[in-house]
Scaffold this motif. Sequence first.
Motif, PDB file in Angstrom:
ATOM      1  N   LEU A 250      -9.655 -28.681 -28.394  1.00  0.00           N
ATOM      2  CA  LEU A 250      -9.032 -29.455 -27.326  1.00  0.00           C
ATOM      3  C   LEU A 250      -8.559 -30.801 -27.880  1.00  0.00           C
ATOM      4  O   LEU A 250      -7.423 -31.231 -27.670  1.00  0.00           O
ATOM      5  N   LEU A 253      -5.602 -30.450 -30.281  1.00  0.00           N
ATOM      6  CA  LEU A 253      -4.324 -30.304 -29.591  1.00  0.00           C
ATOM      7  C   LEU A 253      -3.791 -31.663 -29.163  1.00  0.00           C
ATOM      8  O   LEU A 253      -2.599 -31.951 -29.285  1.00  0.00           O
TER       9      LEU A 253
ATOM     10  N   ILE B 419      -0.537 -27.523 -21.123  1.00  0.00           N
ATOM     11  CA  ILE B 419      -1.063 -26.336 -20.429  1.00  0.00           C
ATOM     12  C   ILE B 419      -2.314 -25.843 -21.148  1.00  0.00           C
ATOM     13  O   ILE B 419      -3.352 -25.588 -20.542  1.00  0.00           O
ATOM     14  N   LEU B 420      -2.169 -25.768 -22.458  1.00  0.00           N
ATOM     15  CA  LEU B 420      -3.276 -25.259 -23.261  1.00  0.00           C
ATOM     16  C   LEU B 420      -4.506 -26.155 -23.131  1.00  0.00           C
ATOM     17  O   LEU B 420      -5.634 -25.675 -22.975  1.00  0.00           O
ATOM     18  N   VAL B 421      -4.274 -27.456 -23.167  1.00  0.00           N
ATOM     19  CA  VAL B 421      -5.383 -28.399 -23.079  1.00  0.00           C
ATOM     20  C   VAL B 421      -6.099 -28.255 -21.741  1.00  0.00           C
ATOM     21  O   VAL B 421      -7.337 -28.147 -21.680  1.00  0.00           O
ATOM     22  N   ALA B 423      -6.026 -25.685 -19.646  1.00  0.00           N
ATOM     23  CA  ALA B 423      -6.672 -24.372 -19.553  1.00  0.00           C
ATOM     24  C   ALA B 423      -7.958 -24.367 -20.353  1.00  0.00           C
ATOM     25  O   ALA B 423      -8.999 -23.872 -19.889  1.00  0.00           O
ATOM     26  N   LEU B 424      -7.914 -24.941 -21.561  1.00  0.00           N
ATOM     27  CA  LEU B 424      -9.109 -24.989 -22.396  1.00  0.00           C
ATOM     28  C   LEU B 424     -10.217 -25.767 -21.703  1.00  0.00           C
ATOM     29  O   LEU B 424     -11.378 -25.349 -21.682  1.00  0.00           O
ATOM     30  N   PHE B 425      -9.808 -26.880 -21.110  1.00  0.00           N
ATOM     31  CA  PHE B 425     -10.772 -27.730 -20.434  1.00  0.00           C
ATOM     32  C   PHE B 425     -11.502 -26.953 -19.339  1.00  0.00           C
ATOM     33  O   PHE B 425     -12.732 -26.930 -19.276  1.00  0.00           O
ATOM     34  N   PHE B 426     -10.713 -26.240 -18.518  1.00  0.00           N
ATOM     35  CA  PHE B 426     -11.347 -25.468 -17.434  1.00  0.00           C
ATOM     36  C   PHE B 426     -12.159 -24.317 -17.971  1.00  0.00           C
ATOM     37  O   PHE B 426     -13.212 -23.982 -17.451  1.00  0.00           O
ATOM     38  N   ARG B 427     -11.693 -23.720 -19.047  1.00  0.00           N
ATOM     39  CA  ARG B 427     -12.410 -22.588 -19.648  1.00  0.00           C
ATOM     40  C   ARG B 427     -13.789 -23.065 -20.106  1.00  0.00           C
ATOM     41  O   ARG B 427     -14.777 -22.387 -19.889  1.00  0.00           O
ATOM     42  N   ILE B 428     -13.826 -24.238 -20.736  1.00  0.00           N
ATOM     43  CA  ILE B 428     -15.106 -24.754 -21.215  1.00  0.00           C
ATOM     44  C   ILE B 428     -16.025 -25.031 -20.025  1.00  0.00           C
ATOM     45  O   ILE B 428     -17.207 -24.676 -20.029  1.00  0.00           O
ATOM     46  N   GLN B 430     -15.956 -23.630 -17.078  1.00  0.00           N
ATOM     47  CA  GLN B 430     -16.412 -22.363 -16.508  1.00  0.00           C
ATOM     48  C   GLN B 430     -17.518 -21.754 -17.342  1.00  0.00           C
ATOM     49  O   GLN B 430     -18.547 -21.335 -16.856  1.00  0.00           O
ATOM     50  N   MET B 431     -17.295 -21.783 -18.660  1.00  0.00           N
ATOM     51  CA  MET B 431     -18.239 -21.164 -19.581  1.00  0.00           C
ATOM     52  C   MET B 431     -19.602 -21.825 -19.453  1.00  0.00           C
ATOM     53  O   MET B 431     -20.636 -21.157 -19.463  1.00  0.00           O
ATOM     54  N   GLU B 432     -19.575 -23.150 -19.331  1.00  0.00           N
ATOM     55  CA  GLU B 432     -20.850 -23.858 -19.342  1.00  0.00           C
ATOM     56  C   GLU B 432     -21.531 -23.861 -17.991  1.00  0.00           C
ATOM     57  O   GLU B 432     -22.740 -24.076 -17.895  1.00  0.00           O
TER      58      GLU B 432
ATOM     59  N   THR C   7      -7.649 -18.534 -15.346  1.00  0.00           N
ATOM     60  CA  THR C   7      -7.699 -19.480 -16.485  1.00  0.00           C
ATOM     61  C   THR C   7      -7.416 -18.754 -17.787  1.00  0.00           C
ATOM     62  O   THR C   7      -6.700 -19.265 -18.642  1.00  0.00           O
ATOM     63  N   LEU C  11      -4.520 -19.622 -20.226  1.00  0.00           N
ATOM     64  CA  LEU C  11      -4.896 -19.920 -21.604  1.00  0.00           C
ATOM     65  C   LEU C  11      -4.073 -19.072 -22.571  1.00  0.00           C
ATOM     66  O   LEU C  11      -3.493 -19.587 -23.542  1.00  0.00           O
TER      67      LEU C  11
END
Lengths: 364, 434, 142
Positions: A250, A253, B419-421, B423-428, B430-432, C7, C11
Amino acid sequence: MSMSSHDSIGQRLFGWVDERFRIAPLIEFLRHKKVPMHRHTVWYYMGGVALFLFIVQVITGILLILYYKGDEATAFESVRFITTKVKFGWLIRSLHSWSANFMVFFVFVHMFSTFFARAFRKPRELTWMTGFLLLALAMGFGFTGYLLPWNELAYFATKVGTDITGAVPLIGNMAKLVLRGGEDVTGATLSRFYAIHIAILPALFSVLLGLHLIFVQRLGMHEPSFVEKLPPERKKMIPFFPNFLLRDMLLWLIVLNILLYLSVYFPWEIGEKADMFASAPEGIRPEWYFMFMFQTLKLIPAHVLLIEGEVLGIVGFGLVGVAWMFVPFWEKAIPSAKSRRTILVIGIISVTFIIGMTIWGYLV
Amino acid sequence: MKALRISTMITLALALVSGAALADGTSVSANEEVAPSDAEVARRAFLENDQCYQCHLEDENLPEHFFIDDIHMQANLSCAGCHGGDPASDDDEESMSEEAGFLGVPSRSEVPEFCGRCHSDIEFMRRYQPRIPTDQVNRYSTSLHGQLLSSGDDNVANCTSCHTAHGVLPASDARSSVHPLNVPSTCNSCHGDTDHMAGYDIPTDQYEQYAKSVHGVALLEKEDTGAPACNDCHGNHGALPPGISSVTQVCGHCHVNNLQFFEATPMARAFEDSELHGCEECHGNHGVARTSDEMVGTGDASVCMDCHDDGDDGSDAAGRIRAQLDSLTEVYGIALERQEEVNTKGMDDVDIGFILQEAHQSLIQARTLVHTFDPERVGPRTREGVEKSKSAIEIAESTIQEYSFRRRGFGMGTLFITILVIALFFRIRQMESS
Amino acid sequence: MDRRKFTNMVLAGGLLGWIGSVLYPIVCYLTPPKVAEANVGSVKAGTASDFRPNTAQIVKFGRKPVILIRTEGGDFRALNATCTHLDCIVQYRTDLKQIWCACHNGLYDTRGRNISGPPPRPLDEYVVKVVNDEILVSRPAV
């Protein structure tokens, strides 16, 4: 990234590789590796950013080699050619320059955060030492790369820089001759610097970087003493893979976006082609990360107690550098009660000195 | 004993001379003997038996400016070659006797004839220099110098004033007093001397003027031997100040177009009728300066207004021509700035450079066409230059426009990264949280 | 679970877009530009058989214009086309069989020697080679 939703092809592929490379234990290892979360976690990212910038350097560097011509007559023209004729050449070139400066900056930040946290202590002595050598190599990259566009400023900065090398006692003259490939900075110097920049340094850097990363992975993240003291149940930990790595990405990027922004809006200048017979222009400066040393050498009087000032300065920097590299060993000698404070003071003095001298250098 | 001493001295003298010639070349060590050529060996042997030279050397009685490498000395035409006498005899009574053909030193007025004995003799000169002209004395007699000499004025220049008497070197030799780079100072040694020139009623500041002129700077500072020295306009042996009829031809010898344009205008006739000196009238003579557009037009610096009055046809034409030139220089200047802008942005300016070179050519041609004094002829050229400069500006601007393309591209990249940032942020997250 | 899928989709989409925006410049960069090299050492100037004797053309040699002449005898000569007087571009005069500068009537012979008018110096010569009927103009070796 989506480990939980492998499709069957992905799983089969993974299985195929795993059978041959035993990749599962590695992932298992990484998954078990925990990264402590606390108020100083942000410093853990600095090394990662430096690593990312190095990757950017490798990619853009390889692309640049395709068109660059490391010859006195063509170097400047080929860089011009890259920025004017080759599609996106301006972007690649600017990225390479910006990323190089960022990389040195983040390596410095990474080093000082490690220093202040006293993360170099046992068992991480080797991590520290390889890291220090990587910093030296990064500066070597910067020094050799600066000359390659063969423009006026770089030419004279290299002249001054190699002259300073010549002042090193005993080996200085030899080192200067070897670096320059002759008595003076010429096309021969350019060829040498090019070879050093794209062959010798990358080889050394890769080996040391590999070692450095293996050390980091084997030993795990260093915990500051206030975290170490906590009982295990109060320590907040996240897995390195994938949680920490995703966070790393992150940040990467974001850094990449900043680099792009700078490359588009502040493209690196080309300057004027170097003319070996022209007199030196005003305002020759080394790159900013050499500025504090350059400025210090300028300030030392010509003679100090019969010793040439420049020699004294260089020897001084050399000794400080060696001492810095061997911190993990002499730090042990300091009584543990005082150690924290001593390191803090040394660190603050060093940072203040570097920043102060750099600013001074730019003001003069 | 005597012979031995003398030969030692010759060797010494020769060594000194060759040493002096080498003194400038730092790479050659002074001790290093350059092996003499066969011709040089022969010459030394010849000189050793030349009693004129030997005695005068021994008595330290060699003439002023004597130079061992003098062109005549090189051809073994030693002292006796010009002065007569017997160089084989070491008895001065005998060697410098009338029987031995001794001529002595010519007076100043005798010098041209003295030199002309050989230099006007085609048969004689052919043995040494088959291509050298033999009309120098004739031409000299037509020159102002020659005319004054024959009228009894000894003060004027004769052969030796410019060529020296005993250090004569061909004009191609950089040490020669008549080498193109040395000509202005050679002429100036008399013409710049106010005492010497007193009574001739001509100025003595030609050299100072010339040295600052566009020709003088090119010759004296840039050492461009293509630039004219004094003799290129005034002639040498037949030196005369160019008259009204010839001054334009003199300049036009190099400035061909300017001459052609000027000759074809009614102004050329008008100039001659009013006894005006062609080119010189506007450009001056010795101090001819680099021209500027200021010289045309109706302003204070305009040379047109020296003769024309405000409002007459001439001043109208001058004003129009100036406006035409200004219109081009202005646009051309802007175009140059744009090119520089493109250049510093690290973008491609090669094509702009080519177009601007053409625009520059139009400007140069328009400036030459000023000598037609016809706005109808200058105008098309300046308009052509303006068009070219404008198209260069256009290309420069579109090149600079490419910047916005880069920015759009950057916008695209940033969009994906953002977008990637996110999405990554939300993915992390969600994961945690799971 | 839907949110998670969403997501993941974003992604994946963002990742694809990003890869695209990284690969696009790189692929463009790798495509050789029209001018093949920096600091041109030589340029192609057309076919020799199409070049009539006693004609000339201007060839762009990097930043410099070069005049390529075919003499009456069929020889090729290439000279720097920038006049040594005031930087105008010279041209070949088929009537004079010489190189002429229109600005001040300077003349050079076909070897570039300044023979009349104001030019102070000769034009620099370039090397011309004809390989398989193709004319190659190149910088003279120093």
